[in-house]
Design an enzyme around this catalytic site. Structure first.
Site, PDB file in Angstrom:
ATOM      1  N   LYS A   1      22.267 -19.139 -31.229  1.00  0.00           N
ATOM      2  CA  LYS A   1      23.437 -19.323 -32.112  1.00  0.00           C
ATOM      3  C   LYS A   1      23.025 -20.125 -33.348  1.00  0.00           C
ATOM      4  O   LYS A   1      23.324 -19.753 -34.487  1.00  0.00           O
ATOM      5  CB  LYS A   1      24.551 -20.055 -31.363  1.00  0.00           C
ATOM      6  CG  LYS A   1      25.621 -20.617 -32.283  1.00  0.00           C
ATOM      7  CD  LYS A   1      26.494 -21.677 -31.618  1.00  0.00           C
ATOM      8  CE  LYS A   1      25.846 -22.933 -31.186  1.00  0.00           C
ATOM      9  NZ  LYS A   1      26.268 -24.184 -31.764  1.00  0.00           N
TER      10      LYS A   1
ATOM     11  N   LYS B   1      21.824 -30.451 -39.440  1.00  0.00           N
ATOM     12  CA  LYS B   1      21.668 -30.076 -38.025  1.00  0.00           C
ATOM     13  C   LYS B   1      20.968 -28.711 -37.902  1.00  0.00           C
ATOM     14  O   LYS B   1      20.094 -28.518 -37.053  1.00  0.00           O
ATOM     15  CB  LYS B   1      23.057 -30.046 -37.364  1.00  0.00           C
ATOM     16  CG  LYS B   1      23.090 -29.488 -35.975  1.00  0.00           C
ATOM     17  CD  LYS B   1      22.293 -30.295 -34.978  1.00  0.00           C
ATOM     18  CE  LYS B   1      22.197 -29.552 -33.646  1.00  0.00           C
ATOM     19  NZ  LYS B   1      21.410 -30.245 -32.660  1.00  0.00           N
TER      20      LYS B   1
END
Ligand code: NAD
Length: 300
Positions: free
Chosen positions: A241, A171
């Protein structure tokens, strides 16, 4: 059917929980914002008062939370999952977090006889609603097979990619690719328009060129060109993030990530310019303001 616990009912978690209910699973749900449980209770889900209570009632628990500290708190914190979880249960964490944190949590759960999969997702809110997410799963293959039907209720492209933490790695790599492309397209498209090419002509011409990409055809076509930078849909802050996760993973493994670092600076600039809560292709807006142009379609 066995009960599934679902914790974190935000932009992604709510439609994912919805799809589990539609596929016939019984749910116990929890979110720090209790009003977020309302629409799922209407569909038949039970509401819980804490992560601990969810764990007490369910042999399989899904978490879909913002970042590493949130997952740590929900699992290992006060009234966390670990306080209520039963031996033989499974945690499927679908949040995008630090793979090192994933591995630490998995070790703590293992001591209680609990298995863990990391199963972060790609494709975003529309796919979460349609149940067509891409899911990258890390963990023991047998546990993955046991949970397959649960994952299939939320996604169509499901990959077991290795040991615990590997799903997060995939991811993070995916999001380096999305963020670097989105940021590079921002300055490229602004240059094209500033230099005098009509935005619609530029978009159409580039769509046939070798620089075409998924990001151009999705993030740019459907959002930048239409000026749609919604709030609460994978904001600039969340991409930042994920770039932070990429950079810390790279530093730990001594893998330089020049382009991810540059993209992170673009996203920091966008955040500092007031775009932090907007959908992340808003990374183009500071460049548009500097150049005094907008990359927007003039088509009705
Ligand atoms: P969100 O901020 O919309 O939702 C997160 C939810 O978790 C909120 O409702 C919040 O109240 C709840 N929460 C936080 N801490 C909690 C705790 N300790 N206990 C219970 N509830 C808690 O986030 P999102 O957009 O749904 O994203 C979730 C994860 O999925 C993130 O890791 C994100 O990076 C990833 N992701 C998001 C998208 C997207 O398009 N939004 C796409 C792919 C992956």
């Amino acid at each position: 059917m066995e009960k599934i616990g679902f914790i974190g009912l935000g932009a992604m978690g709510k439609p994912m929980a919805n799809n589990l209910i539609k596929k016939g699973f019984s749910l116990i749900v929890f979110d720090l914002f209790s009003e977020r449980m309302g629409p799922l209770k209407v569909l038949g889900a039970e509401g819980a008062k804490s992560c601990k209570e969810v764990a007490e009632g369910c042999p399989t628990i899904i978490t879909m939370l913002p970042s590493s500290p949130d997952v740590k708190e929900a699992v290992l914190g006060k009234d966390g999952l670990i306080e209520g979880v039963r031996k033989g249960s499974t945690l499927i964490d679908m949040s995008t977090i630090d793979p090192i944190m994933t591995q630490k949590i998995a070790v703590a759960l293992k001591e209680k006889g609990v298995e863990m999969l990391d199963a972060p997702v790609a494709r975003g809110v529309p796919a979460a609603i349609e149940g067509t997410l891409v899911i990258y799963v890390g963990g023991v293959k047998g546990v993955f097979e046991k949970c397959r039907s649960i994952l299939e209720a939320m996604g169509t492209d499901i990959y077991h990619v290795g040991d615990i933490g590997s799903g997060e790695v995939c991811k993070i790599v995916n999001n380096i690719m999305v963020a670097t492309t989105t940021a590079a397209l921002a300055e490229s498209m602004v240059l094209g328009v500033k230099a005098g090419v009509h935005p619609d002509v530029l978009f159409e011409a580039l769509s046939s060129g070798s620089g075409n990409s998924f990001v151009l055809q999705n993030h740019y076509k459907n959002h930048v060109m239409k000026g749609r930078f919604e709030e609460e849909v994978f904001p600039v802050d969340y991409m930042l993030k994920d770039l932070g996760l990429a950079l810390s993973t790279g530093a730990a493994l001594r893998v330089p990530l020049h382009f991810a670092a540059l993209a992170a600076q673009h996203y920091i600039l966008a955040g500092a310019s007031g775009e932090s809560k907007r959908y992340h292709p808003a990374v183009i807006r500071p460049f548009e303001k500097l150049a005094g142009v907008e990359v927007r379609s003039k088509k009705k």
